[in-house]
Motif scaffolding. Structure first.
Motif, PDB file in Angstrom:
ATOM      1  N   THR A 202       0.327  -1.023  -0.119  1.00  0.00           N
ATOM      2  CA  THR A 202      -0.047  -0.263   0.170  1.00  0.00           C
ATOM      3  C   THR A 202       1.055   0.772  -0.137  1.00  0.00           C
ATOM      4  OG1 THR A 202      -1.649  -0.984   1.101  1.00  0.00           O
ATOM      5  CG2 THR A 202      -1.459   1.518   1.494  1.00  0.00           C
ATOM      6  N   ALA A 203       1.473   1.178   0.811  1.00  0.00           N
ATOM      7  CA  ALA A 203       2.611   2.077   0.833  1.00  0.00           C
ATOM      8  C   ALA A 203       3.849   3.141   0.101  1.00  0.00           C
ATOM      9  CB  ALA A 203       3.075   2.440   2.216  1.00  0.00           C
ATOM     10  N   LEU A 204       3.869   1.400  -0.846  1.00  0.00           N
ATOM     11  CA  LEU A 204       4.589   1.940  -1.541  1.00  0.00           C
ATOM     12  C   LEU A 204       4.327   1.647  -3.750  1.00  0.00           C
ATOM     13  CD1 LEU A 204       7.628  -0.515   0.183  1.00  0.00           C
ATOM     14  CD2 LEU A 204       7.142   2.469  -0.867  1.00  0.00           C
ATOM     15  N   LEU A 205       2.977   1.173  -3.608  1.00  0.00           N
ATOM     16  CA  LEU A 205       2.423   1.145  -4.538  1.00  0.00           C
ATOM     17  C   LEU A 205       0.796   1.411  -4.572  1.00  0.00           C
ATOM     18  CD1 LEU A 205       2.957  -1.203  -7.567  1.00  0.00           C
ATOM     19  CD2 LEU A 205       0.627  -0.515  -6.638  1.00  0.00           C
ATOM     20  N   ILE A 206       0.069   0.988  -3.756  1.00  0.00           N
ATOM     21  CA  ILE A 206      -0.847   1.529  -4.014  1.00  0.00           C
ATOM     22  C   ILE A 206      -0.983   3.380  -3.425  1.00  0.00           C
ATOM     23  CG2 ILE A 206      -3.628   1.171  -2.931  1.00  0.00           C
ATOM     24  CD1 ILE A 206      -2.352  -1.410  -4.391  1.00  0.00           C
ATOM     25  N   GLU A 207      -0.718   3.640  -2.674  1.00  0.00           N
ATOM     26  CA  GLU A 207      -1.222   4.944  -2.594  1.00  0.00           C
ATOM     27  C   GLU A 207       0.105   6.189  -3.121  1.00  0.00           C
ATOM     28  OE1 GLU A 207       0.271   6.280   1.464  1.00  0.00           O
ATOM     29  OE2 GLU A 207      -1.311   4.645   2.737  1.00  0.00           O
ATOM     30  N   PRO A 208       1.431   5.525  -4.166  1.00  0.00           N
ATOM     31  CA  PRO A 208       1.379   6.451  -4.956  1.00  0.00           C
ATOM     32  C   PRO A 208       0.627   6.371  -6.157  1.00  0.00           C
ATOM     33  CG  PRO A 208       3.399   5.060  -4.290  1.00  0.00           C
ATOM     34  CD  PRO A 208       2.076   4.718  -3.072  1.00  0.00           C
ATOM     35  N   ALA A 209      -0.193   5.290  -6.549  1.00  0.00           N
ATOM     36  CA  ALA A 209      -1.192   5.220  -7.329  1.00  0.00           C
ATOM     37  C   ALA A 209      -1.912   5.776  -7.364  1.00  0.00           C
ATOM     38  CB  ALA A 209      -1.023   3.916  -7.741  1.00  0.00           C
ATOM     39  N   GLN A 210      -2.804   6.416  -6.473  1.00  0.00           N
ATOM     40  CA  GLN A 210      -3.832   7.388  -5.878  1.00  0.00           C
ATOM     41  C   GLN A 210      -2.874   8.794  -5.487  1.00  0.00           C
ATOM     42  OE1 GLN A 210      -4.458   5.870  -2.078  1.00  0.00           O
ATOM     43  NE2 GLN A 210      -6.087   4.426  -2.603  1.00  0.00           N
ATOM     44  N   ARG A 211      -1.700   9.194  -5.776  1.00  0.00           N
ATOM     45  CA  ARG A 211      -1.348  11.018  -5.960  1.00  0.00           C
ATOM     46  C   ARG A 211      -1.044  10.718  -7.135  1.00  0.00           C
ATOM     47  NH1 ARG A 211       2.037  11.450   0.156  1.00  0.00           N
ATOM     48  NH2 ARG A 211       0.361  10.532   1.644  1.00  0.00           N
ATOM     49  N   ARG A 212      -0.791   9.695  -8.372  1.00  0.00           N
ATOM     50  CA  ARG A 212      -0.397  10.230  -8.798  1.00  0.00           C
ATOM     51  C   ARG A 212      -0.795   9.218 -10.320  1.00  0.00           C
ATOM     52  NH1 ARG A 212       4.304  12.135 -10.057  1.00  0.00           N
ATOM     53  NH2 ARG A 212       3.960  11.931 -13.087  1.00  0.00           N
ATOM     54  N   PRO A 213      -2.366  10.058 -10.532  1.00  0.00           N
ATOM     55  CA  PRO A 213      -3.344   8.969 -11.156  1.00  0.00           C
ATOM     56  C   PRO A 213      -2.680   8.672 -12.699  1.00  0.00           C
ATOM     57  CG  PRO A 213      -4.021  11.426 -10.956  1.00  0.00           C
ATOM     58  CD  PRO A 213      -3.197  10.801  -9.520  1.00  0.00           C
ATOM     59  N   ASP A 214      -1.416  10.192 -13.076  1.00  0.00           N
ATOM     60  CA  ASP A 214      -0.953  10.447 -14.703  1.00  0.00           C
ATOM     61  C   ASP A 214      -0.213   8.842 -14.536  1.00  0.00           C
ATOM     62  OD1 ASP A 214       0.213  11.611 -12.399  1.00  0.00           O
ATOM     63  OD2 ASP A 214       2.049  12.054 -13.546  1.00  0.00           O
ATOM     64  N   LEU A 215       0.526   8.392 -13.871  1.00  0.00           N
ATOM     65  CA  LEU A 215       1.052   7.400 -14.410  1.00  0.00           C
ATOM     66  C   LEU A 215      -0.036   6.296 -14.360  1.00  0.00           C
ATOM     67  CD1 LEU A 215       3.751   8.446 -11.525  1.00  0.00           C
ATOM     68  CD2 LEU A 215       3.667   8.883 -13.987  1.00  0.00           C
ATOM     69  N   ARG A 216       0.547   4.762 -14.648  1.00  0.00           N
ATOM     70  CA  ARG A 216       1.004   3.744 -14.808  1.00  0.00           C
ATOM     71  C   ARG A 216       1.587   2.818 -14.228  1.00  0.00           C
ATOM     72  NH1 ARG A 216      -1.812   0.003 -19.162  1.00  0.00           N
ATOM     73  NH2 ARG A 216      -1.235  -1.664 -18.905  1.00  0.00           N
ATOM     74  N   PHE A 217       0.631   1.767 -13.438  1.00  0.00           N
ATOM     75  CA  PHE A 217       0.939   1.086 -12.145  1.00  0.00           C
ATOM     76  C   PHE A 217       0.189  -0.498 -12.763  1.00  0.00           C
ATOM     77  CE2 PHE A 217       1.152   4.971 -10.531  1.00  0.00           C
ATOM     78  CZ  PHE A 217       2.086   4.824  -9.655  1.00  0.00           C
ATOM     79  N   VAL A 218       1.536  -1.639 -12.118  1.00  0.00           N
ATOM     80  CA  VAL A 218       1.121  -2.521 -13.293  1.00  0.00           C
ATOM     81  C   VAL A 218       1.659  -4.301 -12.076  1.00  0.00           C
ATOM     82  CG1 VAL A 218       1.171  -4.422 -14.454  1.00  0.00           C
ATOM     83  CG2 VAL A 218       1.296  -2.512 -15.501  1.00  0.00           C
ATOM     84  N   ILE A 219       0.126  -5.080 -11.719  1.00  0.00           N
ATOM     85  CA  ILE A 219       0.989  -5.490 -10.210  1.00  0.00           C
ATOM     86  C   ILE A 219       0.255  -7.490 -11.457  1.00  0.00           C
ATOM     87  CG2 ILE A 219       0.063  -7.157  -8.574  1.00  0.00           C
ATOM     88  CD1 ILE A 219      -1.437  -4.263  -7.910  1.00  0.00           C
ATOM     89  N   ALA A 220       1.099  -8.455 -11.573  1.00  0.00           N
ATOM     90  CA  ALA A 220       0.851  -9.015 -11.473  1.00  0.00           C
ATOM     91  C   ALA A 220       1.249 -10.560 -10.338  1.00  0.00           C
ATOM     92  CB  ALA A 220       1.907 -10.031 -12.987  1.00  0.00           C
ATOM     93  N   GLY A 221      -0.005 -11.536 -10.281  1.00  0.00           N
ATOM     94  CA  GLY A 221       0.020 -12.724  -9.375  1.00  0.00           C
ATOM     95  C   GLY A 221      -0.641 -13.686  -9.343  1.00  0.00           C
ATOM     96  N   ALA A 222      -0.817 -14.073  -7.851  1.00  0.00           N
ATOM     97  CA  ALA A 222      -2.174 -15.000  -8.080  1.00  0.00           C
ATOM     98  C   ALA A 222      -3.318 -14.176  -6.438  1.00  0.00           C
ATOM     99  CB  ALA A 222      -1.707 -16.358  -8.097  1.00  0.00           C
ATOM    100  N   GLN A 223      -4.342 -15.410  -6.577  1.00  0.00           N
ATOM    101  CA  GLN A 223      -4.610 -14.911  -5.027  1.00  0.00           C
ATOM    102  C   GLN A 223      -4.831 -13.944  -4.098  1.00  0.00           C
ATOM    103  OE1 GLN A 223      -3.195 -17.418  -2.383  1.00  0.00           O
ATOM    104  NE2 GLN A 223      -2.117 -18.941  -4.242  1.00  0.00           N
TER     105      GLN A 223
END
Length: 367
Positions: A202-223
């Motif tokens: 959350t601290a290192l990806l989710i919140e940055p994504a919320q603060r920088r809507p101009d950027l693109r974030f990608v998560i790959a994984g299961a479950q």
């Protein structure tokens, strides 16, 4: 030399970190003249996501019921030089009993999950792959985790000889690849969902994504659960086969490593993903854990994120700065953290376990 392994899985990379590590190590050992027999319980969730059916210079045994294959296992152990049981082997206790009964091979336990093992046993719980005598009867205990955990394996589980066998990467499989627009982003993360690292994710990806809507974030994984806090600029891929990992790492400006809580608390436990990403030419942002600076130089070969501000600062770095960090990390990995290097470490540990150094006499003060 012949190695027989009773492990979690080598045939499926879905939802676990064991398979790709084993593939790299088995390939490296094969080049050094080893024959490896890997015995794996054929469970449905790995069968449905199988991405390897044979191993180089060896034999993959997929079994349904351990007892039905006991004769097959015994025949392989009769001419084995080394026999090994690993953490999270579904039939770990039965496999340990069989290995310890064998007359010929050196008897090895490889704990790829040492912090989890120690945490579970320390809380009064149990680890399904550790019997009542702990590791006392094994000639050698290998640990994916170094540092203080090695002494804990000796003191708490009776390991006679405990040495680290860290993660690694096969540079023939993980190397710089072209960018793939499907994976393209500013920050990527690959890993199975785990509640115990969600706060750092959350601290290192989710919140940055919320603060920088101009950027693109990608998560790959299961479950990943249905209530995961997705945002419009976080893109999700359920599962990637190992052959797609290099392109995934290379297609974002930064890739993120987040360590499981028990492993972060223990320290000295580098994720194989770190080495894979670096070998693929990616610039890496990681959470901090003790011992990290023994594997990568913070600020020069890897970026450390303690909070959201650190992640945003990393995202603000220029492409040239990130490229320099990525190149330095790749050079470090190719020099020290390849599967070939770990195969040599394995051989050294086996040789020392077979021919231990004589005990040193206690020093006495001169009169």
């Amino acid at each position: 030399m012949k190695l027989v392994v009773f492990g979690l899985t080598i045939s499926s990379s879905w939802g676990n970190g064991h398979a790709t590590l084993w593939r790299g190590l088995v390939g490296a050992l094969a080049k050094r003249g080893w024959t490896v027999v890997f015995c794996e319980k054929d469970v449905p969730y790995y069968a449905m996501n199988r991405d390897l059916w044979e191993i180089p210079g060896g034999d993959l045994i997929l079994y349904d019921d351990f007892e039905d294959f006991r004769g097959v296992f015994r025949s392989h152990l009769e001419d084995a030089d080394v026999a090994m049981v690993t953490s999270y082997c579904p039939d770990g206790l039965a496999a340990s009993d069989l290995v310890l009964e064998a007359a010929r091979p050196l008897k090895v336990f490889y704990d790829l999950d040492t912090p989890v093992t120690l945490s579970r046993l320390g809380d009064g719980g149990a680890a399904s792959y550790v019997g009542p005598r702990g590791f006392r009867d094994f000639d050698l205990v290998l640990s994916y985790t170094g540092g203080p955990a090695l002494q804990a394996l000796r003191d708490r589980l009776g390991a006679r000889r405990a040495v680290p066998l860290y993660g690694h990467v096969d540079p023939g499989q993980y190397r710089p690849a072209g960018r793939d627009p499907v994976f393209a982003g500013d920050l990527s993360f690959i890993g199975t969902y785990a509640a115990d690292r969600q706060d750092r994710l959350t601290a290192l990806l989710i919140e940055p994504a919320q603060r920088r809507p101009d950027l693109r974030f990608v998560i790959a994984g299961a479950q990943y659960p249905a209530d995961f806090p997705w945002t419009d600029n976080i893109y999700f891929l359920r599962h990637l086969a190992p052959e797609a990992h290099p392109a995934f790492y290379a297609s974002s400006r930064l890739t993120l490593n987040v360590t499981r809580r028990a492993m972060a608390q223990s320290g000295w436990c580098p994720s194989g993903r770190l080495f894979e990403a670096a070998a693929s030419g990616a610039a890496i942002l990681t959470d901090w854990w003790d011992g990290l600076d023994a594997f990568f130089a913070p600020g020069r070969e890897i970026l450390v994120g303690h909070d959201t501000g650190d992640a945003l600062a990393a995202l603000a770095m220029s492409d040239a700065e990130l490229r320099r960090i990525a190149e330095a990390a790749r050079a470090r990995v190719l020099a020290e953290h390849t599967s070939d290097a770990r195969a040599a470490d394995f051989e050294r540990a086996v040789a020392e376990a077979r021919h231990p150094l004589p005990a040193r006499r206690p020093q006495t003060e001169e009169a």
